[in-house]
Design a protein around this motif. Structure first.
Motif, PDB file in Angstrom:
ATOM      1  N   LEU A 127       0.788  -1.087   0.181  1.00  0.00           N
ATOM      2  CA  LEU A 127       0.038  -0.064  -0.143  1.00  0.00           C
ATOM      3  C   LEU A 127       0.752   1.298  -0.050  1.00  0.00           C
ATOM      4  O   LEU A 127       1.888   1.398   0.700  1.00  0.00           O
ATOM      5  N   PRO A 128       0.577   1.967  -0.780  1.00  0.00           N
ATOM      6  CA  PRO A 128       1.177   3.549  -0.791  1.00  0.00           C
ATOM      7  C   PRO A 128       0.720   4.159   0.748  1.00  0.00           C
ATOM      8  O   PRO A 128      -0.444   4.208   1.080  1.00  0.00           O
ATOM      9  N   LEU A 129       1.622   4.669   1.569  1.00  0.00           N
ATOM     10  CA  LEU A 129       1.193   5.152   2.794  1.00  0.00           C
ATOM     11  C   LEU A 129       1.302   6.705   2.741  1.00  0.00           C
ATOM     12  O   LEU A 129       2.378   7.146   2.924  1.00  0.00           O
ATOM     13  N   ILE A 199     -11.101  17.370   5.992  1.00  0.00           N
ATOM     14  CA  ILE A 199     -11.432  16.563   4.737  1.00  0.00           C
ATOM     15  C   ILE A 199     -10.624  15.336   4.667  1.00  0.00           C
ATOM     16  O   ILE A 199      -9.562  15.217   5.413  1.00  0.00           O
ATOM     17  N   TRP A 200     -10.862  14.413   3.798  1.00  0.00           N
ATOM     18  CA  TRP A 200     -10.131  13.221   3.667  1.00  0.00           C
ATOM     19  C   TRP A 200      -9.318  13.117   2.445  1.00  0.00           C
ATOM     20  O   TRP A 200      -9.685  13.672   1.454  1.00  0.00           O
ATOM     21  N   ILE A 201      -8.232  12.300   2.462  1.00  0.00           N
ATOM     22  CA  ILE A 201      -7.420  12.163   1.364  1.00  0.00           C
ATOM     23  C   ILE A 201      -7.396  10.367   1.055  1.00  0.00           C
ATOM     24  O   ILE A 201      -7.535   9.720   1.722  1.00  0.00           O
ATOM     25  N   ASN A 202      -7.052  10.261  -0.318  1.00  0.00           N
ATOM     26  CA  ASN A 202      -6.837   8.946  -0.744  1.00  0.00           C
ATOM     27  C   ASN A 202      -5.472   9.183  -1.604  1.00  0.00           C
ATOM     28  O   ASN A 202      -5.317   9.973  -2.421  1.00  0.00           O
ATOM     29  N   ILE A 203      -4.632   8.062  -1.265  1.00  0.00           N
ATOM     30  CA  ILE A 203      -3.332   8.106  -1.772  1.00  0.00           C
ATOM     31  C   ILE A 203      -3.280   6.543  -2.729  1.00  0.00           C
ATOM     32  O   ILE A 203      -3.342   5.487  -1.986  1.00  0.00           O
ATOM     33  N   SER A 204      -2.874   6.699  -3.949  1.00  0.00           N
ATOM     34  CA  SER A 204      -3.283   5.624  -4.890  1.00  0.00           C
ATOM     35  C   SER A 204      -1.745   5.501  -5.487  1.00  0.00           C
ATOM     36  O   SER A 204      -1.349   6.217  -6.206  1.00  0.00           O
ATOM     37  N   ASP A 205      -1.251   4.093  -5.789  1.00  0.00           N
ATOM     38  CA  ASP A 205      -0.406   3.788  -6.326  1.00  0.00           C
ATOM     39  C   ASP A 205      -0.774   3.721  -7.870  1.00  0.00           C
ATOM     40  O   ASP A 205      -1.533   3.160  -8.236  1.00  0.00           O
ATOM     41  N   ASN A 206       0.268   4.405  -8.711  1.00  0.00           N
ATOM     42  CA  ASN A 206      -0.277   4.790 -10.164  1.00  0.00           C
ATOM     43  C   ASN A 206      -0.244   3.455 -11.081  1.00  0.00           C
ATOM     44  O   ASN A 206      -0.746   3.542 -12.211  1.00  0.00           O
TER      45      ASN A 206
END
Length: 211
Positions: A127-129, A199-206
């Protein structure tokens, strides 16, 4: 194949024989023709990225064979797959971190001695953290003093959130569920609706899509 027994002879000298009658039927069973399944790829299910998770291996049965007469079993070792010993049942939790090979055995119902082997690759992507400590984003109320609203340029926090990771996308959401579902992302130039506001964030591996 059907063979007829005509006589029985001894292997000694002199050779002695006597007439006999009888038949024997020999059946040659085929081994199934199967496919090698695509890798079983999942995202790590823990934030420590330990590289372990559990798999429902039967999800790959249809890729291996769609013949209802074919019995498919999964094994940890090539020897077990060849002998049929120790088939994996239920959910399987990998014992080699990040990537592991599982060995597949397939045979027709009633013909376990005639089998075909292949392999299944298990892959656990990390997972990207995000940065565990994200500083508050604060602006002075200059536009209309007293209304508590300003326009925040959200991507100015992206480098801080990515925390040195490359190849990731950071997006911003109004609610936690939106961030989980990755729906309804906020515009980059976002006007707050309360102060303070979370607010909320999402971090996603491309590449892998893990988030």
């Amino acid at each position: 194949f059907v063979y007829e027994l005509i006589s029985v002879s001894s292997a000694s000298t002199p050779v002695c024989s006597q007439p006999q009658t009888g038949t024997v039927t020999i059946v040659v069973n085929d081994a199934p023709i199967i496919n090698t399944p695509t890798p079983y790829v999942v995202c790590d299910d823990s934030f420590d990225n330990e590289g372990f998770t559990c798999f429902d291996l039967t999800q790959k049965n249809a890729e291996i064979s769609t013949d209802p007469n074919v019995v498919i079993t999964y094994h940890e070792t090539p020897t077990d797959a060849q002998t049929g010993a120790n088939p994996i049942t239920g959910l399987y939790c990998n014992i080699v971190p990040d990537a592991q090979t599982i060995y597949v055995r397939a045979h027709f119902n009633g013909s376990p001695a005639c089998y075909t082997n292949t392999t299944l690759q298990l892959t656990i992507n990390p997972l990207p953290l995000s940065n565990p400590v994200i500083t508050d984003y604060e602006l002075c109320d200059y536009t209309n003093p007293g209304d508590g609203e300003e326009v925040f340029t959200l991507d100015t926090k992206t480098l801080e959130i990515a925390n040195g990771q490359t190849g990731v996308t950071v997006s911003y959401y109004l609610t936690q569920q939106d961030a989980i579902d990755q729906t309804g992302s906020l515009p980059n130039n976002y006007t707050n609706i309360s102060t303070p506001q979370q607010i909320w964030i999402n971090i996603s591996d491309n590449v892998t899509g893990c988030n």
